[in-house]
Write a protein that holds these residues in place. Structure first.
Motif, PDB file in Angstrom:
ATOM      1  N   ASN A   1      38.490  41.986  40.786  1.00 32.70           N
ATOM      2  CA  ASN A   1      39.202  41.099  41.706  1.00 32.70           C
ATOM      3  C   ASN A   1      39.820  39.911  40.973  1.00 32.70           C
ATOM      4  O   ASN A   1      40.943  39.500  41.275  1.00 32.70           O
ATOM      5  CB  ASN A   1      38.254  40.600  42.797  1.00 32.70           C
TER       6      ASN A   1
ATOM      7  N   PHE B   1      47.142  42.101  47.799  1.00 38.24           N
ATOM      8  CA  PHE B   1      45.771  42.122  47.298  1.00 38.24           C
ATOM      9  C   PHE B   1      44.795  42.450  48.428  1.00 38.24           C
ATOM     10  O   PHE B   1      43.914  43.305  48.275  1.00 38.24           O
ATOM     11  CB  PHE B   1      45.445  40.768  46.674  1.00 38.24           C
TER      12      PHE B   1
ATOM     13  N   LEU C   1      49.566  43.730  40.819  1.00 40.72           N
ATOM     14  CA  LEU C   1      50.137  44.307  42.031  1.00 40.72           C
ATOM     15  C   LEU C   1      51.647  44.111  42.080  1.00 40.72           C
ATOM     16  O   LEU C   1      52.378  44.959  42.595  1.00 40.72           O
ATOM     17  CB  LEU C   1      49.471  43.697  43.257  1.00 40.72           C
TER      18      LEU C   1
ATOM     19  N   GLN D   1      43.786  29.844  44.618  1.00 39.24           N
ATOM     20  CA  GLN D   1      44.733  30.638  45.388  1.00 39.24           C
ATOM     21  C   GLN D   1      45.013  30.043  46.756  1.00 39.24           C
ATOM     22  O   GLN D   1      45.981  30.430  47.407  1.00 39.24           O
ATOM     23  CB  GLN D   1      44.198  32.066  45.549  1.00 39.24           C
TER      24      GLN D   1
ATOM     25  N   LEU E   1      42.931  41.171  39.227  1.00 38.56           N
ATOM     26  CA  LEU E   1      44.028  41.419  40.155  1.00 38.56           C
ATOM     27  C   LEU E   1      44.664  40.116  40.631  1.00 38.56           C
ATOM     28  O   LEU E   1      45.850  40.091  40.977  1.00 38.56           O
ATOM     29  CB  LEU E   1      43.535  42.233  41.359  1.00 38.56           C
ATOM     30  N   MET E   2      43.885  39.023  40.641  1.00 41.50           N
ATOM     31  CA  MET E   2      44.439  37.730  41.067  1.00 41.50           C
ATOM     32  C   MET E   2      45.150  36.993  39.942  1.00 41.50           C
ATOM     33  O   MET E   2      45.917  36.064  40.204  1.00 41.50           O
ATOM     34  CB  MET E   2      43.317  36.854  41.633  1.00 41.50           C
TER      35      MET E   2
ATOM     36  N   TYR F   1      48.717  37.521  41.048  1.00 37.32           N
ATOM     37  CA  TYR F   1      48.604  38.935  41.407  1.00 37.32           C
ATOM     38  C   TYR F   1      49.615  39.784  40.626  1.00 37.32           C
ATOM     39  O   TYR F   1      50.281  40.670  41.174  1.00 37.32           O
ATOM     40  CB  TYR F   1      48.808  39.120  42.915  1.00 37.32           C
TER      41      TYR F   1
ATOM     42  N   PRO G   1      52.199  38.452  47.636  1.00 34.85           N
ATOM     43  CA  PRO G   1      51.221  38.939  46.650  1.00 34.85           C
ATOM     44  C   PRO G   1      49.796  38.915  47.192  1.00 34.85           C
ATOM     45  O   PRO G   1      49.032  39.853  46.953  1.00 34.85           O
ATOM     46  CB  PRO G   1      51.405  37.968  45.480  1.00 34.85           C
ATOM     47  N   ARG G   2      49.445  37.858  47.924  1.00 38.69           N
ATOM     48  CA  ARG G   2      48.083  37.796  48.452  1.00 38.69           C
ATOM     49  C   ARG G   2      47.835  38.899  49.461  1.00 38.69           C
ATOM     50  O   ARG G   2      46.765  39.507  49.497  1.00 38.69           O
ATOM     51  CB  ARG G   2      47.815  36.441  49.099  1.00 38.69           C
TER      52      ARG G   2
END
Length: 283
Positions: free
Chosen positions: A59, A26, A70, A221, A62-63, A67, A22-23
Motif C-alpha cells: 500500500n 487506489f 496506478l 495524502q 502504491l501511494m 499513486y 489517483p486516490r
C-alpha cells in the motif's frame, strides 16, 4: 407541415470509477491487491504477520509519487493482471533483498527435489531443522523424519551473508546572509531542523508498517478517517482511537529525543500537540 425526426443522442460509456482520481484508483484497486497478497501468502506459506506487513508495504508503494504505479497503468492488460505482476515483483525483490539471491547447492541437486526444498528452508529461510521438517510435513512430504535429518546432515553449511546498511544522512544548505549574527542564527536553526528531521525519521521508522501507512494516508495524502476506514474495511470509531494511540506513541518517542511538538510542526502536518489529550487512551 414539416416534421423533424428526433435526433438520437449517443452517450459515451461512463469511465470506470478508478479513472476519476489517483486516490479513487487506489481505493477501487484494494480488493485486487488483497486477492494477490492472499495468493502469495498461500503460495509462499507466509504467516499472518508476514502477510499484514507485506500488505502495508504494498500500500505504501502504491501511494508513492501520488499513486504513480496506478497512474502508469495504460490499459494494455487488465488492471488485475497489471497489479498482480507489480506486487509479485515487489514480493520477490523484497525476499531477494532480505535473503540474497539463492541457488541450491550441488549436493542438494544430487540428492533430489526433497533435499532442495529442505535446503531452501534451512539455508535461505534460516529455519531450525525441526521447524523445517514440520514445514515439509505441512506441504505433504512423506519421507521419514530420520531420513530428512540424515539428508540435512549431508547438505553443506552456508555462512550467513553480511549486509551493510547505509545510514542516510540529511543534508542541508545554510542560508547566506551578509550579517555574521544572522548567519549564525540561520545555521543553528538549520541544525535544529536537521536534528528534528532525523529524530522524526527514526521515530517513524520504529512504527509498524500499518502505523506508518495510517499516518501517511491521513496526514500526507489528506484522506479522512472515514475514507481510510472504508479503504481498510474497518469500523471508523476504533480507527480514530488507533490513530490517536499512534500519535501518542510518536510524540513520546520524539520527546525522549528532546524534540517537542512545536519543532515537528515546522516540518510536518502531523498534529503531535493534539495527541496530549489522548494519553488516557494509550494507557
Amino acid at each position: 407541415m414539416a416534421f423533424r425526426s428526433p435526433s438520437m443522442v449517443l452517450q459515451a460509456p461512463a469511465a470506470p470509477a478508478w479513472h476519476d482520481t489517483p486516490r479513487q484508483r487506489f481505493l477501487d484497486a484494494l480488493p485486487i491487491v488483497g486477492s494477490v497478497i492472499r495468493d502469495l501468502g498461500r503460495r509462499y506459506h507466509l504467516s499472518r504477520d508476514e502477510r499484514e506487513e507485506f500488505a502495508g508495504n504494498v500500500n505504501l508503494r502504491l501511494m508513492d509519487g501520488d499513486y504513480a504505479v496506478l497512474r502508469q497503468f495504460q490499459g494494455r492488460s487488465s488492471l488485475s493482471t497489471y497489479l498482480r505482476t507489480v506486487i509479485t515483483r515487489q514480493f520477490l525483490d523484497a525476499r531477494a533483498k532480505a535473503w540474497g539471491r539463492w541457488h541450491p547447492s550441488a549436493d542438494a541437486l544430487r540428492l533430489g527435489p526433497t533435499a532442495v526444498a529442505l535446503e531452501q528452508l534451512i539455508a535461505r529461510q534460516r529455519l531450525p531443522l525441526e521447524q523445517a521438517i514440520a514445514t515439509m510435513r505441512s506441504r505433504g512430504e512423506t519421507l521419514e523424519e530420520g531420513r530428512l535429518r540424515e539428508m540435512a546432515d549431508r547438505l553443506p553449511r552456508r555462512a550467513s551473508r553480511c549486509r551493510i546498511v547505509d545510514a542516510t544522512a540529511l543534508e542541508y544548505v545554510a542560508a547566506s546572509d551578509p550579517s555574521p549574527e544572522q548567519a549564525l542564527a540561520d545555521e543553528r536553526a538549520a541544525d535544529a531542523r536537521a536534528a528534528t528531521s532525523v529524530a522524526l525519521r527514526h521515530a517513524t521508522a520504529a512504527l509498524t508498517v500499518r502505523e506508518q501507512m495510517l499516518l501517511r494516508l491521513r496526514y500526507e495524502q489528506g484522506a479522512t478517517v472515514a475514507e481510510i476506514a472504508r479503504m481498510l474495511g474497518e469500523d471508523q470509531k476504533p480507527l480514530y482511537r488507533h490513530l490517536e494511540r499512534v500519535l501518542v506513541k510518536l510524540r513520546r518517542a520524539l520527546e525522549a529525543c528532546g524534540v517537542s511538538a512545536d519543532h515537528v510542526r515546522a516540518l510536518t502536518t502531523i498534529p503531535l500537540d493534539e495527541s496530549r489529550g489522548a494519553d488516557a487512551i494509550a494507557c
